[in-house]
Scaffold this motif. Structure first.
Motif, short mmCIF file in Angstrom:
data_model
loop_
_atom_site.label_atom_id
_atom_site.label_comp_id
_atom_site.label_asym_id
_atom_site.label_seq_id
_atom_site.Cartn_x
_atom_site.Cartn_y
_atom_site.Cartn_z
N HIS A 1 0.85 -1.25 -0.21
CA HIS A 1 0.09 0.01 -0.15
C HIS A 1 0.76 1.21 0.06
O HIS A 1 1.90 1.32 0.56
CB HIS A 1 -0.82 0.06 1.25
CG HIS A 1 -1.32 1.30 1.49
ND1 HIS A 1 -2.74 1.52 0.96
CD2 HIS A 1 -1.11 2.47 2.23
CE1 HIS A 1 -2.93 2.88 1.18
NE2 HIS A 1 -2.19 3.22 2.06
N GLY A 2 0.67 2.20 -0.68
CA GLY A 2 1.24 3.64 -0.34
C GLY A 2 0.25 4.69 -0.54
O GLY A 2 -0.79 4.78 -1.35
N SER A 3 0.20 5.66 0.50
CA SER A 3 -0.51 6.73 0.38
C SER A 3 -0.60 7.57 -1.09
O SER A 3 0.43 7.33 -1.76
CB SER A 3 -0.18 8.07 1.47
OG SER A 3 0.16 7.45 2.84
N ASP A 4 -1.49 8.28 -1.09
CA ASP A 4 -1.88 8.87 -2.67
C ASP A 4 -1.87 10.19 -2.54
O ASP A 4 -1.99 10.94 -3.60
CB ASP A 4 -2.84 8.13 -3.28
CG ASP A 4 -4.34 8.58 -2.46
OD1 ASP A 4 -4.40 9.37 -1.50
OD2 ASP A 4 -5.26 7.97 -3.13
N SER A 5 -1.71 10.91 -1.29
CA SER A 5 -1.91 12.50 -1.44
C SER A 5 -1.34 12.76 0.16
O SER A 5 -1.38 12.04 1.01
CB SER A 5 -3.27 12.92 -1.44
OG SER A 5 -4.08 12.60 -0.23
N LEU A 6 -1.12 14.17 0.31
CA LEU A 6 -0.57 14.65 1.64
C LEU A 6 -1.65 14.51 2.57
O LEU A 6 -1.34 13.84 3.90
CB LEU A 6 -0.30 16.21 1.50
CG LEU A 6 1.03 16.60 1.29
CD1 LEU A 6 1.06 18.20 1.11
CD2 LEU A 6 1.92 16.24 2.44
N GLU A 7 -2.83 14.70 2.17
CA GLU A 7 -4.12 14.35 2.97
C GLU A 7 -4.23 12.82 3.76
O GLU A 7 -4.35 12.73 4.65
CB GLU A 7 -5.25 14.76 2.39
CG GLU A 7 -6.46 15.19 3.40
CD GLU A 7 -7.82 15.08 2.64
OE1 GLU A 7 -7.76 15.31 1.36
OE2 GLU A 7 -8.81 15.46 3.32
N SER A 8 -4.19 12.02 2.60
CA SER A 8 -4.22 10.59 3.08
C SER A 8 -2.82 10.23 3.88
O SER A 8 -3.09 9.16 4.68
CB SER A 8 -4.53 9.63 1.94
OG SER A 8 -3.56 9.65 0.99
N ALA A 9 -2.07 10.77 3.36
CA ALA A 9 -0.71 10.33 4.08
C ALA A 9 -0.82 10.73 5.68
O ALA A 9 -0.13 10.03 6.59
CB ALA A 9 0.72 11.01 3.56
N LYS A 10 -1.30 11.82 5.95
CA LYS A 10 -1.57 12.30 7.29
C LYS A 10 -2.53 11.40 7.88
O LYS A 10 -2.10 10.88 9.35
CB LYS A 10 -2.10 13.75 7.40
CG LYS A 10 -0.75 14.72 7.35
CD LYS A 10 -1.64 16.13 7.61
CE LYS A 10 -0.54 17.14 7.40
NZ LYS A 10 -0.76 18.25 6.62
N PHE A 11 -3.71 11.06 7.58
CA PHE A 11 -4.45 10.26 7.87
C PHE A 11 -3.74 8.91 8.18
O PHE A 11 -3.99 8.11 9.44
CB PHE A 11 -5.74 10.28 7.07
CG PHE A 11 -6.58 8.92 7.55
CD1 PHE A 11 -7.44 8.94 8.80
CD2 PHE A 11 -6.57 7.70 7.02
CE1 PHE A 11 -8.16 8.07 9.08
CE2 PHE A 11 -7.39 6.78 7.18
CZ PHE A 11 -8.33 7.03 8.27
N GLU A 12 -3.20 8.34 7.28
CA GLU A 12 -2.72 6.66 7.35
C GLU A 12 -1.51 6.72 8.19
O GLU A 12 -1.50 5.80 9.06
CB GLU A 12 -2.40 6.59 5.91
CG GLU A 12 -3.68 6.30 5.15
CD GLU A 12 -3.26 6.20 3.42
OE1 GLU A 12 -2.04 6.03 3.04
OE2 GLU A 12 -4.28 5.71 2.96
#
Ligand code: ADP
Ligand code: MG
Length: 138
Positions: free
Chosen positions: A116-127
Motif C-alpha cells: 500500500h502507499g498513500s496517494d496524497s498529503l491528506e491521506s498520508a497524514k491520516f494513514e
C-alpha cells in the motif's frame, strides 16, 4: 519538499518473505525509515483504514485480504515521498505496472498487490497517524 508517506507491506508480501527486499528497495531509493512495526488488523480496523473504498464492490474482499495475516506499516520520508513511493510501487493492477516496480515484480493480482502507499498529503497524514503516534516517528 520533504514529505512523509505510509507504506504497508500487505499480508501477501509478508507471507512471501519480501519484507527485507522491499525495505532495501526503499533505502536504495533514498527513503529513510522513520517508524516501522508488524501487526494483524482486526476487520473493524481494516474497514476504518479503507473507509474511502467502502462503497466499492471489492471492499469486503479487500478487508478479508488485509486481515488474513500480519502486515508491516512503515513511515517513509524523503523529497516528494508520496509520489516517489507510488512510482516504485507501480500501478494497482500488476498487469499495468511498469518494469522494475514492486507490484510488477511480486504482485499476483489487482487485489493481492504486495504494498500500500498513500496517494496524497491528506491521506498520508491520516494513514501515518492511523498506525503511529507522534513519539513513534524518529
Ligand atoms: P492503490 O493501492 O494502488 O492506491 P486503490 O486505492 O484504488 O489502489 O485500491 C486499494 C486496494 O484495493 C488496492 O491496492 C487493491 O488491494 C484493492 N483493489 C483495488 N481495485 C481492486 C479491484 N478492482 N478488485 C479487487 N481489489 C482491488
Ligand atoms: Mg489507494
Amino acid at each position: 519538499m520533504i514529505e512523509q508517506t505510509l507504506s504497508i507491506i500487505k499480508p501477501d508480501g509478508v507471507k512471501k518473505n519480501l519484507t527485507g527486499n522491499i525495505i532495501q528497495l526503499f533505502e536504495n531509493n533514498g527513503f529513510e525509515i522513520k517508524a516501522i512495526k508488524k501487526l494483524i488488523l482486526t476487520k473493524e480496523e481494516a474497514e476504518d483504514f479503507y473507509y474511502v473504498h467502502k462503497e466499492r464492490p471489492f471492499f469486503r474482499s479487500l478487508v478479508d485480504f488485509m486481515t488474513e495475516g500480519p502486515i508491516v506499516p512503515i513511515v517513509l520520508s524523503r523529497e516528494n515521498a508520496i509520489l516517489k513511493n507510488r512510482e516504485i510501487m507501480g500501478a494497482t493492477n500488476p498487469k499495468d505496472a511498469a518494469e522494475g516496480t514492486i507490484r510488477k515484480m511480486y504482485a499476483e493480482s489487482i487485489e493481492r498487490n504486495i504494498v500500500h502507499g498513500s496517494d496524497s498529503l491528506e491521506s498520508a497524514k491520516f494513514e501515518v497517524s492511523f498506525f503511529f503516534n507522534y513519539f513513534d516517528i524518529i
